[in-house]
Design a protein around this motif. Structure first.
Motif, PDB file in Angstrom:
ATOM      1  N   THR A 261      -4.579 -16.314  -4.741  1.00  0.00           N
ATOM      2  CA  THR A 261      -3.260 -16.628  -4.203  1.00  0.00           C
ATOM      3  C   THR A 261      -2.314 -15.570  -4.750  1.00  0.00           C
ATOM      4  OG1 THR A 261      -3.789 -18.972  -4.151  1.00  0.00           O
ATOM      5  CG2 THR A 261      -1.462 -18.376  -3.968  1.00  0.00           C
ATOM      6  N   ILE A 262      -1.756 -14.781  -3.840  1.00  0.00           N
ATOM      7  CA  ILE A 262      -0.926 -13.632  -4.202  1.00  0.00           C
ATOM      8  C   ILE A 262       0.455 -13.854  -3.608  1.00  0.00           C
ATOM      9  CG2 ILE A 262      -0.714 -11.121  -4.047  1.00  0.00           C
ATOM     10  CD1 ILE A 262      -3.868 -11.272  -3.464  1.00  0.00           C
ATOM     11  N   ASP A 263       1.408 -14.142  -4.497  1.00  0.00           N
ATOM     12  CA  ASP A 263       2.772 -14.475  -4.061  1.00  0.00           C
ATOM     13  C   ASP A 263       2.769 -15.518  -2.941  1.00  0.00           C
ATOM     14  OD1 ASP A 263       4.242 -13.084  -5.911  1.00  0.00           O
ATOM     15  OD2 ASP A 263       4.576 -11.341  -4.630  1.00  0.00           O
ATOM     16  N   GLY A 264       1.926 -16.547  -3.082  1.00  0.00           N
ATOM     17  CA  GLY A 264       1.871 -17.643  -2.117  1.00  0.00           C
ATOM     18  C   GLY A 264       0.955 -17.417  -0.933  1.00  0.00           C
ATOM     19  N   GLU A 265       0.423 -16.225  -0.784  1.00  0.00           N
ATOM     20  CA  GLU A 265      -0.476 -15.900   0.329  1.00  0.00           C
ATOM     21  C   GLU A 265      -1.920 -15.950  -0.164  1.00  0.00           C
ATOM     22  OE1 GLU A 265      -0.928 -12.021   3.047  1.00  0.00           O
ATOM     23  OE2 GLU A 265       1.137 -12.685   2.719  1.00  0.00           O
TER      24      GLU A 265
ATOM     25  N   VAL B  87      -9.228  -7.658  -5.394  1.00  0.00           N
ATOM     26  CA  VAL B  87      -8.209  -7.500  -4.364  1.00  0.00           C
ATOM     27  C   VAL B  87      -7.372  -6.276  -4.721  1.00  0.00           C
ATOM     28  CG1 VAL B  87      -8.087  -9.909  -3.658  1.00  0.00           C
ATOM     29  CG2 VAL B  87      -6.636  -9.121  -5.505  1.00  0.00           C
ATOM     30  N   THR B  88      -6.879  -5.600  -3.703  1.00  0.00           N
ATOM     31  CA  THR B  88      -6.091  -4.389  -3.912  1.00  0.00           C
ATOM     32  C   THR B  88      -4.741  -4.528  -3.210  1.00  0.00           C
ATOM     33  OG1 THR B  88      -7.103  -3.349  -1.989  1.00  0.00           O
ATOM     34  CG2 THR B  88      -8.143  -2.918  -4.125  1.00  0.00           C
ATOM     35  N   GLY B  89      -3.883  -3.558  -3.431  1.00  0.00           N
ATOM     36  CA  GLY B  89      -2.581  -3.549  -2.788  1.00  0.00           C
ATOM     37  C   GLY B  89      -1.576  -4.468  -3.461  1.00  0.00           C
ATOM     38  N   ILE B  90      -1.787  -4.749  -4.742  1.00  0.00           N
ATOM     39  CA  ILE B  90      -0.899  -5.642  -5.490  1.00  0.00           C
ATOM     40  C   ILE B  90       0.252  -4.820  -6.074  1.00  0.00           C
ATOM     41  CG2 ILE B  90      -0.747  -7.318  -7.366  1.00  0.00           C
ATOM     42  CD1 ILE B  90      -2.762  -8.129  -5.229  1.00  0.00           C
ATOM     43  N   ARG B  91       1.481  -5.284  -5.849  1.00  0.00           N
ATOM     44  CA  ARG B  91       2.653  -4.616  -6.408  1.00  0.00           C
ATOM     45  C   ARG B  91       2.900  -5.095  -7.836  1.00  0.00           C
ATOM     46  NH1 ARG B  91       4.449  -6.860  -1.832  1.00  0.00           N
ATOM     47  NH2 ARG B  91       5.792  -8.209  -3.070  1.00  0.00           N
ATOM     48  N   THR B  92       3.492  -4.267  -8.662  1.00  0.00           N
ATOM     49  CA  THR B  92       3.858  -4.640 -10.027  1.00  0.00           C
ATOM     50  C   THR B  92       4.756  -5.872  -9.993  1.00  0.00           C
ATOM     51  OG1 THR B  92       3.730  -2.353 -10.749  1.00  0.00           O
ATOM     52  CG2 THR B  92       5.015  -3.840 -12.132  1.00  0.00           C
ATOM     53  N   GLY B  93       4.478  -6.829 -10.880  1.00  0.00           N
ATOM     54  CA  GLY B  93       5.280  -8.042 -10.966  1.00  0.00           C
ATOM     55  C   GLY B  93       4.859  -9.157 -10.036  1.00  0.00           C
ATOM     56  N   THR B  94       3.817  -8.924  -9.250  1.00  0.00           N
ATOM     57  CA  THR B  94       3.338  -9.923  -8.303  1.00  0.00           C
ATOM     58  C   THR B  94       2.608 -11.042  -9.036  1.00  0.00           C
ATOM     59  OG1 THR B  94       3.101  -8.269  -6.569  1.00  0.00           O
ATOM     60  CG2 THR B  94       1.825 -10.274  -6.295  1.00  0.00           C
ATOM     61  N   SER B  95       2.814 -12.266  -8.591  1.00  0.00           N
ATOM     62  CA  SER B  95       2.103 -13.426  -9.144  1.00  0.00           C
ATOM     63  C   SER B  95       0.737 -13.540  -8.478  1.00  0.00           C
ATOM     64  CB  SER B  95       2.924 -14.689  -8.886  1.00  0.00           C
ATOM     65  OG  SER B  95       2.199 -15.830  -9.285  1.00  0.00           O
TER      66      SER B  95
END
Length: 70
Positions: A37-41, A55-63
């Motif tokens: 679950t990445i920022d609710g998605e 998983v890839t494409g994660i921005r800094t600070g993402t939950s």
């Protein structure tokens, strides 16, 4: 589940990797669905032969939360 985030130079910037084991670090769990679950998605990724899902494409600070039911 146990674990904590660890930096790893082998993992690309913007990626999160989890490893799924059963009972010990010598018992990888291949072909196991992991729900991220990445920022609710939600994204579902299957572990490879070494029990790892990435998983890839994660921005800094993402939950990010990862769940695997073994």
């Amino acid at each position: 589940m146990s674990g904590r985030p660890l930096p790893d130079a082998a993992v690309p910037v913007g990626a999160v990797t989890v490893r799924v084991v059963r009972g010990g670090f010598d018992k990888n769990v291949p072909n196991q669905p992991v729900t991220f679950t990445i920022d609710g998605e939600t994204r579902v990724v299957t572990t490879d032969a070494e029990g790892r899902a990435q998983v890839t494409g994660i921005r800094t600070g993402t939950s990010v939360q990862a769940v695997a039911v073994v």
